[in-house]
Scaffold this active site. Structure first.
Site, PDB file in Angstrom:
ATOM      1  N   ARG A 142       0.803  -1.187   0.031  1.00 59.19           N
ATOM      2  CA  ARG A 142      -0.011   0.002   0.008  1.00 59.19           C
ATOM      3  C   ARG A 142       0.887   1.272   0.068  1.00 59.19           C
ATOM      4  O   ARG A 142       1.568   1.523   1.002  1.00 59.19           O
ATOM      5  CB  ARG A 142      -1.083   0.041   1.296  1.00 59.19           C
ATOM      6  CG  ARG A 142      -1.898   1.368   1.077  1.00 59.19           C
ATOM      7  CD  ARG A 142      -2.980   1.031   2.306  1.00 59.19           C
ATOM      8  NE  ARG A 142      -2.462   1.590   3.529  1.00 59.19           N
ATOM      9  CZ  ARG A 142      -3.109   1.592   4.756  1.00 59.19           C
ATOM     10  NH1 ARG A 142      -4.307   1.095   4.778  1.00 59.19           N
ATOM     11  NH2 ARG A 142      -2.617   1.614   5.807  1.00 59.19           N
ATOM     12  N   SER A 192     -12.308  -4.072   1.521  1.00 62.01           N
ATOM     13  CA  SER A 192     -12.610  -3.342   2.791  1.00 62.01           C
ATOM     14  C   SER A 192     -14.172  -3.477   3.093  1.00 62.01           C
ATOM     15  O   SER A 192     -15.089  -2.800   2.112  1.00 62.01           O
ATOM     16  CB  SER A 192     -12.122  -2.158   2.829  1.00 62.01           C
ATOM     17  OG  SER A 192     -10.517  -2.112   2.504  1.00 62.01           O
ATOM     18  N   LYS A 202      -4.196   5.430   8.801  1.00 56.79           N
ATOM     19  CA  LYS A 202      -5.440   6.008   7.586  1.00 56.79           C
ATOM     20  C   LYS A 202      -6.256   6.930   7.990  1.00 56.79           C
ATOM     21  O   LYS A 202      -7.198   6.623   8.785  1.00 56.79           O
ATOM     22  CB  LYS A 202      -6.188   4.592   7.461  1.00 56.79           C
ATOM     23  CG  LYS A 202      -6.890   4.790   5.734  1.00 56.79           C
ATOM     24  CD  LYS A 202      -7.544   3.308   5.528  1.00 56.79           C
ATOM     25  CE  LYS A 202      -8.250   3.491   4.077  1.00 56.79           C
ATOM     26  NZ  LYS A 202      -8.926   2.454   3.924  1.00 56.79           N
TER      27      LYS A 202
END
Length: 211
Positions: A40, A109, A138
């Site tokens: 990521r 997700s 995040k």
């Protein structure tokens, strides 16, 4: 499709990995027991993600750990990733599955019961359920669901779920009690002075927590 082992799912963060780098962090974490590694990197270009993804594939070759690319179909296909992970606001699941084919793992997700209920098990292989806790890795995440919320998401989703969001080794028992198939971690490994030791501690805690 490759057999899934979601037990200890490392999500790489380039800033937290620091000078050690994402590849070396992943290599150490897998040596300590991580079973999956997600690339990521929100600020990288697709070309940069492809280069890192290929380096990760080389580093993890022969370990049995799977490599997943976050939210970049082109990079996932180009670097030969084992899978792709997308969020609710990314390319729709049906379109994504059509582009990546049936071989590649697809993760999604889910942050609400509606998200979890809507999962199509014919197209999605696992879900990332949470966030369990608020997390600085995040900043734009949805409201935390806690362990009770995690258990509801796990029970609702028709595919295996990996818990995510501010989790550490000390949360292994609660994650297992919620019937999650595994735990995703970011800072607990990426920020650790010794990623291999940190991964081993989490893997051991998860193993002890399982019946």
């Amino acid at each position: 499709m490759t057999r899934l082992n979601l037990s200890l799912y490392l999500v790489l963060d380039p800033e937290l990995c620091g000078e050690r780098g994402m590849v070396e962090t992943a290599r150490a974490a897998v040596a300590g027991g991580a079973t999956m590694v997600q690339l990521r990197h929100k600020t990288a270009s697709t070309a940069e993600r492809i280069a890192i993804g290929r380096a990760l594939q080389t580093a993890l070759s022969g370990t049995g750990a799977l490599m997943i690319v976050n939210d970049d179909i082109e990079a996932a296909l180009a670097c030969g990733a084992d899978g792709l992970h997308i969020g609710q606001a990314d390319t729709p699941v049906a379109d994504t599955r059509a582009r990546i084919g049936t071989r590649m793992i697809l993760g999604l997700s889910v942050t609400t019961l509606a998200n979890a209920k809507a999962v199509d098990p014919a197209r999605v292989d696992y879900v990332g359920a949470g966030p369990v806790f608020a997390t600085a890795t995040k900043p734009d995440h949805e409201p935390p669901v806690g362990f009770d919320g995690l258990a509801r998401l796990v029970a609702t989703a028709p595919v295996p779920a990996v818990a995510i969001g501010g989790l550490k080794a000390g949360h292994a028992a609660e994650v297992v009690a919620a019937n999650a198939a595994g735990m995703a971690v970011v800072s607990a490994i990426c920020s650790a002075a010794d990623p291999q030791k940190a991964a081993r501690a989490i893997a051991t805690a998860l193993k002890k927590a399982r019946p």
